[in-house]
Design a protein around this motif. Structure first.
Motif, PDB file in Angstrom:
ATOM      1  N   SER A  38     135.568  17.950  -3.243  1.00  8.88           N
ATOM      2  CA  SER A  38     136.610  17.314  -4.139  1.00  8.88           C
ATOM      3  C   SER A  38     137.798  17.974  -4.021  1.00  8.88           C
ATOM      4  N   LEU A  39     138.941  17.572  -4.551  1.00  7.67           N
ATOM      5  CA  LEU A  39     140.252  18.028  -4.913  1.00  7.67           C
ATOM      6  C   LEU A  39     140.050  19.544  -5.078  1.00  7.67           C
ATOM      7  N   MET A  40     139.363  19.761  -6.213  1.00  7.97           N
ATOM      8  CA  MET A  40     139.243  21.167  -6.660  1.00  7.97           C
ATOM      9  C   MET A  40     138.264  21.994  -6.102  1.00  7.97           C
ATOM     10  N   GLY A  41     137.405  21.446  -5.196  1.00  6.63           N
ATOM     11  CA  GLY A  41     136.380  22.421  -4.348  1.00  6.63           C
ATOM     12  C   GLY A  41     134.968  21.563  -4.571  1.00  6.63           C
ATOM     13  N   GLY A  42     133.725  22.208  -4.293  1.00  8.78           N
ATOM     14  CA  GLY A  42     132.770  21.558  -4.209  1.00  8.78           C
ATOM     15  C   GLY A  42     132.018  21.014  -5.295  1.00  8.78           C
ATOM     16  N   VAL A  43     131.067  20.027  -5.401  1.00 10.73           N
ATOM     17  CA  VAL A  43     130.814  19.262  -6.574  1.00 10.73           C
ATOM     18  C   VAL A  43     129.273  19.050  -6.472  1.00 10.73           C
ATOM     19  N   ILE A  44     128.265  19.445  -7.232  1.00  9.13           N
ATOM     20  CA  ILE A  44     127.070  19.185  -7.317  1.00  9.13           C
ATOM     21  C   ILE A  44     126.680  18.459  -8.431  1.00  9.13           C
ATOM     22  N   VAL A  45     126.132  17.433  -8.301  1.00  5.75           N
ATOM     23  CA  VAL A  45     125.585  16.590  -9.657  1.00  5.75           C
ATOM     24  C   VAL A  45     124.008  16.335  -9.407  1.00  5.75           C
ATOM     25  N   LEU A  46     123.265  16.935 -10.362  1.00  7.72           N
ATOM     26  CA  LEU A  46     121.786  16.836 -10.623  1.00  7.72           C
ATOM     27  C   LEU A  46     121.304  15.840 -11.429  1.00  7.72           C
ATOM     28  N   ARG A  47     120.688  14.812 -11.153  1.00 12.30           N
ATOM     29  CA  ARG A  47     119.932  13.891 -12.143  1.00 12.30           C
ATOM     30  C   ARG A  47     118.545  14.355 -12.376  1.00 12.30           C
ATOM     31  N   LEU A  48     118.162  14.621 -13.461  1.00 15.25           N
ATOM     32  CA  LEU A  48     116.936  15.217 -14.083  1.00 15.25           C
ATOM     33  C   LEU A  48     115.866  14.166 -14.213  1.00 15.25           C
ATOM     34  N   ILE A  49     114.770  14.094 -13.453  1.00 16.24           N
ATOM     35  CA  ILE A  49     113.806  12.871 -13.362  1.00 16.24           C
ATOM     36  C   ILE A  49     112.452  13.525 -13.877  1.00 16.24           C
ATOM     37  N   SER A  50     111.825  12.766 -14.964  1.00 19.39           N
ATOM     38  CA  SER A  50     110.679  13.337 -15.455  1.00 19.39           C
ATOM     39  C   SER A  50     109.400  13.199 -14.466  1.00 19.39           C
ATOM     40  N   LEU A  51     108.477  14.145 -14.147  1.00 12.75           N
ATOM     41  CA  LEU A  51     107.364  14.113 -13.390  1.00 12.75           C
ATOM     42  C   LEU A  51     106.478  12.973 -13.736  1.00 12.75           C
ATOM     43  N   GLU A  52     106.487  12.568 -15.173  1.00 10.68           N
ATOM     44  CA  GLU A  52     105.648  11.553 -15.642  1.00 10.68           C
ATOM     45  C   GLU A  52     106.019  10.243 -15.556  1.00 10.68           C
ATOM     46  N   VAL A  53     105.824   9.259 -15.060  1.00  9.95           N
ATOM     47  CA  VAL A  53     106.287   7.855 -14.889  1.00  9.95           C
ATOM     48  C   VAL A  53     105.986   7.057 -16.244  1.00  9.95           C
ATOM     49  N   PRO A  54     107.150   6.646 -16.653  1.00 16.08           N
ATOM     50  CA  PRO A  54     107.305   6.291 -18.073  1.00 16.08           C
ATOM     51  C   PRO A  54     106.446   4.714 -18.192  1.00 16.08           C
ATOM     52  N   THR A  55     105.927   4.620 -19.303  1.00 15.62           N
ATOM     53  CA  THR A  55     105.275   3.200 -19.378  1.00 15.62           C
ATOM     54  C   THR A  55     106.103   2.184 -20.132  1.00 15.62           C
ATOM     55  N   ILE A  56     106.276   1.029 -19.950  1.00 11.86           N
ATOM     56  CA  ILE A  56     107.024  -0.111 -20.726  1.00 11.86           C
ATOM     57  C   ILE A  56     106.939   0.206 -22.208  1.00 11.86           C
ATOM     58  N   ALA A  57     105.709   0.425 -22.780  1.00 12.21           N
ATOM     59  CA  ALA A  57     105.585   0.683 -24.170  1.00 12.21           C
ATOM     60  C   ALA A  57     106.525   1.624 -24.666  1.00 12.21           C
ATOM     61  N   LYS A  58     106.185   2.896 -23.835  1.00  9.33           N
ATOM     62  CA  LYS A  58     107.114   4.291 -24.094  1.00  9.33           C
ATOM     63  C   LYS A  58     108.381   3.892 -24.131  1.00  9.33           C
ATOM     64  N   LEU A  59     108.891   3.048 -23.266  1.00 10.24           N
ATOM     65  CA  LEU A  59     110.265   2.888 -23.212  1.00 10.24           C
ATOM     66  C   LEU A  59     110.946   1.709 -24.226  1.00 10.24           C
ATOM     67  N   ARG A  60     109.740   1.092 -24.629  1.00  6.88           N
ATOM     68  CA  ARG A  60     110.165   0.173 -25.834  1.00  6.88           C
ATOM     69  C   ARG A  60     110.695  -1.191 -24.901  1.00  6.88           C
ATOM     70  N   LEU A  61     110.488  -1.633 -23.806  1.00  8.73           N
ATOM     71  CA  LEU A  61     110.815  -2.530 -23.127  1.00  8.73           C
ATOM     72  C   LEU A  61     109.981  -3.953 -23.466  1.00  8.73           C
ATOM     73  N   PRO A  62     110.612  -5.064 -23.217  1.00  9.36           N
ATOM     74  CA  PRO A  62     109.949  -6.143 -23.776  1.00  9.36           C
ATOM     75  C   PRO A  62     108.772  -6.302 -22.852  1.00  9.36           C
ATOM     76  N   ASP A  63     107.684  -6.971 -23.313  1.00  4.58           N
ATOM     77  CA  ASP A  63     106.415  -7.205 -22.632  1.00  4.58           C
ATOM     78  C   ASP A  63     106.675  -8.129 -21.666  1.00  4.58           C
ATOM     79  N   ARG A  64     107.481  -8.943 -21.560  1.00  5.05           N
ATOM     80  CA  ARG A  64     108.008  -9.911 -20.562  1.00  5.05           C
ATOM     81  C   ARG A  64     107.881  -9.229 -19.167  1.00  5.05           C
TER      82      ARG A  64
END
Length: 498
Positions: free
Chosen positions: A216-242
């Motif tokens: 970038s203009l100011m120098g190097g950039v690193i962005v890390l997105r943290l992703i759980s090792l456990e795959v979430p369930t529809i119920a845990k995310l409180r998403l519609p059953d549809r």
């Protein structure tokens, strides 16, 4: 070449002196020379070598560099005498010896030598590994880590950028240590060559991280997105059953849309987990990079990462059709050929799941059509409408408790909606979604439900809405219908079962 000649192959203007210093460092240069009317020069192995990838330096650009690197006192002295020989410092970045003044032709020039990059702060040196920051970010409930030369680390926590002052400012030398920590030598070479890199790293028993490295203009950039090792369930995310019912379909195209960082990948992962736990299917995913790792259960799952297991989305998608899949997951519908193949696959007995960066479910059809010329769009519209099973528009809204909750707009492609999609009648589609009893709902209805359940404030609901006037009407009248339906009864508050 005279001082006023322009290099015919100059292509890029360095907006900051930092950019030039960073680039010189990456090439192993010991100094750099800048003169008005010429491209920059780097001192490599004792010789001045022109850097024709950069544009010639204009007087305005030269003045910008001078003001960027000199202190107020030094700048005053330079403006008075047009000469300077001094030590200069860019805080949090580097220090160097600067000599500037007119050449024998009267053209202003400067040289930077004895460049020394700032050392990491003691706190950063003692605890500033990316692994340590990842553990710290997890403990704070962060979703992302932002690292940039000349800046303190920041975590994104519940959607907000939070400064981590305990680590101090990141220097260029520290940034190189970060790259060495998380990238292979081959990846570092690619990054220094292309100045862009996407990859993923895995910390056993801790977390996976999606990683983007950039300059970038100011120098190097690193962005890390943290992703759980456990795959979430529809119920845990409180998403519609549809959503669970949709992913059980045998064929068709299901799109999950929304802006960046709206949870699209997480919702798709939950849908795949549901099918993996309930039905025997073959699933092939094509991702950039792989985020959630699925272990085959009822399903046989093959996950492929662009850049690691395949070079192109479109190539991997064509190959996937020869791997006898029941379900295809495409990380992003990013080009025409990918869209073509996805539509063809969904029309020939496959269930295709994909994401698009659009706001609103109906806009997904427009976005797909934009990959085609106006002459082609009418025919392609018929194919898209025939292939489409559902569009799920998603956004994350801050909750009163301090977290974030997903608000989902769901457009099921019923016979009536299919007819309106072919005609391009957008307003009528939203009214059908609002009044439907088949599981469709507008984003405003989802926000209304979250507000009435006491999960979000009216302010945050209106901020997330694509049509705040309609939502404001619904909130005031305690109705799950907007003014376009002409119905104001509180009986419409309770949502239809999904």
């Amino acid at each position: 070449m005279t001082a006023t000649q322009v290099s015919p192959i100059a292509t890029q203007t360095a907006a900051s002196i930092r950019e030039l210093v960073q680039n010189a460092y990456n090439q192993g240069a010991s100094g750099l020379y800048l003169q008005i009317g010429r491209a920059p020069f780097y001192r490599l192995h004792g010789k001045l070598v022109p850097q024709d990838q950069f544009a010639v330096i204009t007087p305005d650009r030269y003045s910008h560099y001078i003001q960027e690197i000199l202190s107020p006192t030094q700048l005053k002295q330079y403006l008075e005498t047009q000469k300077l020989d001094a030590s200069v410092q860019v805080s949090g970045f580097m220090q160097a010896r600067l000599i500037c003044g007119p050449t024998t032709q009267g053209v202003q020039a400067m040289s930077l030598s004895a460049i020394e990059f700032d050392q990491p702060s003691i706190d950063l040196e003692e605890s500033g590994t990316i692994r340590r920051m990842v553990k710290d970010a997890l403990a704070q409930g962060a979703s992302d880590i932002h690292l940039q030369v000349g800046e303190m680390p920041r975590y994104r926590i519940q959607g907000q950028m939070c400064l981590q002052e305990q680590y101090g400012t990141i220097t260029i030398r520290q940034f190189e240590d970060f790259l060495a920590e998380i990238l292979s030598p081959e990846q570092r070479e690619i990054f220094h060559s292309k100045q862009e890199l996407d990859t993923a790293i895995f910390y056993p028993n801790l977390v996976r991280c999606r990683v983007n490295c950039a300059q970038s203009l100011m120098g190097g950039v690193i962005v890390l997105r943290l992703i759980s090792l456990e795959v979430p369930t529809i119920a845990k995310l409180r998403l519609p059953d549809r959503l669970a019912q949709l992913v059980e379909e045998r064929q068709g195209l299901i799109l999950v849309t929304g802006p960046v960082n709206s949870g699209k990948s997480t919702s798709l992962a939950a849908m795949l987990r549901h099918i993996n736990e309930t039905l025997p299917r073959k699933i092939v995913t094509i991702e950039d990079p792989i985020e959630y790792v699925h272990t085959s259960n009822q399903c046989l799952i093959t996950q492929r990462e662009v850049g690691l297991h395949t070079q192109e989305f479109k190539e991997a998608l064509r190959a996937a059709l020869r791997q006898d899949p029941d379900i295809l997951l495409i990380g992003e519908m990013r080009d025409r050929e990918t869209v073509d193949t996805a539509i063809r696959a969904s029309l020939t007995g496959h269930l295709v799941l994909g994401t698009l960066h659009t706001k609103g479910a109906v806009n997904a059809v427009k976005r797909l059509l934009n990959f085609y010329t106006p002459e082609e769009q009418e025919l392609v519209r018929l194919q898209i409408v025939e292939a489409l099973r559902a569009v799920i528009g998603q956004t994350l809204v801050p909750t009163i408790q301090g977290g974030r909750s997903a608000a989902l707009e769901i457009m099921l492609n019923t016979d009536t909606i299919r007819d309106y999609l072919q005609k391009g009648c957008i307003d009528e589609i939203y009214q059908l979604m609002e009044e439907g009893t088949d599981g469709s709902q507008t984003l405003n209805q989802a926000l209304f439900d979250l507000y009435k359940n006491g999960e979000i404030t009216d302010e945050n609901a209106l901020s997330a809405s694509l049509n705040p006037d309609d939502l404001n009407y619904m909130l005031k009248n305690e109705s799950r219908r907007s003014s376009r339906s002409g119905l104001m009864s509180k009986a419409y508050y309770n949502p239809s079962p999904i």
